[in-house]
Design a protein around this motif. Structure first.
Motif, PDB file in Angstrom:
ATOM      1  N   LYS A   1       0.837  -1.204   0.000  1.00 40.78           N
ATOM      2  CA  LYS A   1       0.000   0.000   0.000  1.00 40.78           C
ATOM      3  C   LYS A   1       0.872   1.255   0.000  1.00 40.78           C
ATOM      4  N   CYS A   2       1.940   1.235   0.797  1.00 35.89           N
ATOM      5  CA  CYS A   2       2.845   2.392   0.850  1.00 35.89           C
ATOM      6  C   CYS A   2       3.477   2.648  -0.516  1.00 35.89           C
ATOM      7  N   ARG A   3       3.920   1.584  -1.177  1.00 41.29           N
ATOM      8  CA  ARG A   3       4.523   1.746  -2.510  1.00 41.29           C
ATOM      9  C   ARG A   3       3.501   2.272  -3.517  1.00 41.29           C
ATOM     10  N   THR A   4       2.295   1.744  -3.471  1.00 40.62           N
ATOM     11  CA  THR A   4       1.248   2.144  -4.414  1.00 40.62           C
ATOM     12  C   THR A   4       0.901   3.623  -4.266  1.00 40.62           C
ATOM     13  N   TYR A   5       0.801   4.092  -3.017  1.00 34.55           N
ATOM     14  CA  TYR A   5       0.369   5.465  -2.752  1.00 34.55           C
ATOM     15  C   TYR A   5       1.543   6.400  -2.447  1.00 34.55           C
ATOM     16  N   ASN A   6       2.771   5.950  -2.689  1.00 30.95           N
ATOM     17  CA  ASN A   6       3.983   6.757  -2.496  1.00 30.95           C
ATOM     18  C   ASN A   6       4.099   7.336  -1.089  1.00 30.95           C
ATOM     19  N   VAL A   7       3.847   6.499  -0.086  1.00 35.96           N
ATOM     20  CA  VAL A   7       4.013   6.883   1.312  1.00 35.96           C
ATOM     21  C   VAL A   7       5.301   6.232   1.809  1.00 35.96           C
ATOM     22  N   PRO A   8       6.231   7.024   2.362  1.00 35.23           N
ATOM     23  CA  PRO A   8       7.472   6.419   2.851  1.00 35.23           C
ATOM     24  C   PRO A   8       7.213   5.528   4.065  1.00 35.23           C
ATOM     25  N   TYR A   9       7.980   4.445   4.147  1.00 34.65           N
ATOM     26  CA  TYR A   9       7.874   3.561   5.303  1.00 34.65           C
ATOM     27  C   TYR A   9       9.273   3.154   5.727  1.00 34.65           C
ATOM     28  N   LYS A  10       9.386   2.737   6.971  1.00 35.42           N
ATOM     29  CA  LYS A  10      10.678   2.329   7.513  1.00 35.42           C
ATOM     30  C   LYS A  10      10.463   1.146   8.428  1.00 35.42           C
ATOM     31  N   ILE A  11      11.227   0.086   8.202  1.00 33.82           N
ATOM     32  CA  ILE A  11      11.219  -1.050   9.133  1.00 33.82           C
ATOM     33  C   ILE A  11      12.312  -0.752  10.150  1.00 33.82           C
ATOM     34  N   VAL A  12      11.901  -0.458  11.373  1.00 36.36           N
ATOM     35  CA  VAL A  12      12.835  -0.021  12.411  1.00 36.36           C
ATOM     36  C   VAL A  12      13.554  -1.221  13.024  1.00 36.36           C
ATOM     37  N   ASP A  13      14.635  -0.950  13.729  1.00 34.74           N
ATOM     38  CA  ASP A  13      15.443  -2.007  14.333  1.00 34.74           C
ATOM     39  C   ASP A  13      14.825  -2.575  15.604  1.00 34.74           C
ATOM     40  N   ASP A  14      13.730  -1.989  16.061  1.00 36.45           N
ATOM     41  CA  ASP A  14      13.116  -2.412  17.317  1.00 36.45           C
ATOM     42  C   ASP A  14      11.953  -3.370  17.070  1.00 36.45           C
ATOM     43  N   ASP A  15      11.686  -4.197  18.080  1.00 34.74           N
ATOM     44  CA  ASP A  15      10.581  -5.142  17.954  1.00 34.74           C
ATOM     45  C   ASP A  15       9.272  -4.500  18.416  1.00 34.74           C
TER      46      ASP A  15
END
Length: 100
Positions: free
Chosen positions: A54-68
């Protein structure tokens, strides 16, 4: 440095500039309200795929953080949250700079 971004996530949540929950985050991405999506590193593969697609489709930046999920949930004062959408451009920009 990672405590700083968690503090900013907590501030954004208390300012009501965040959304949590898979369905709410997807709606915010589709309506272009989400400015940044943070995902915990232990997010499930189906949820990860759904939100990142969804983020890629709508050009919303996302980040997979190092924390659980426990650390990310603790930052907003909730339990078992694997994703947080930041709805304010100022908070999103600051968190992005803190994450590097």
């Amino acid at each position: 440095m990672k405590n700083n971004y968690l503090n900013m996530v907590g501030l954004a949540f208390r300012a009501r500039k965040c959304s949590v929950g898979e369905e709410t985050i997807v709606k915010d991405i589709q309506s272009q309200r989400a400015k940044l999506v943070l995902l915990a590193n232990d997010i499930g593969p189906q949820t990860r795929k759904k939100i990142t697609d969804k983020c890629r489709t709508y050009n919303v930046p996302y980040k997979i953080v190092d924390d659980d999920r426990d650390v990310l949930s603790h930052a907003i004062g909730k339990t078992q949250r694997v994703a947080v959408a930041i709805l304010d451009a100022g908070f999103a920009a600051k968190i992005r700079t803190l994450l590097g």
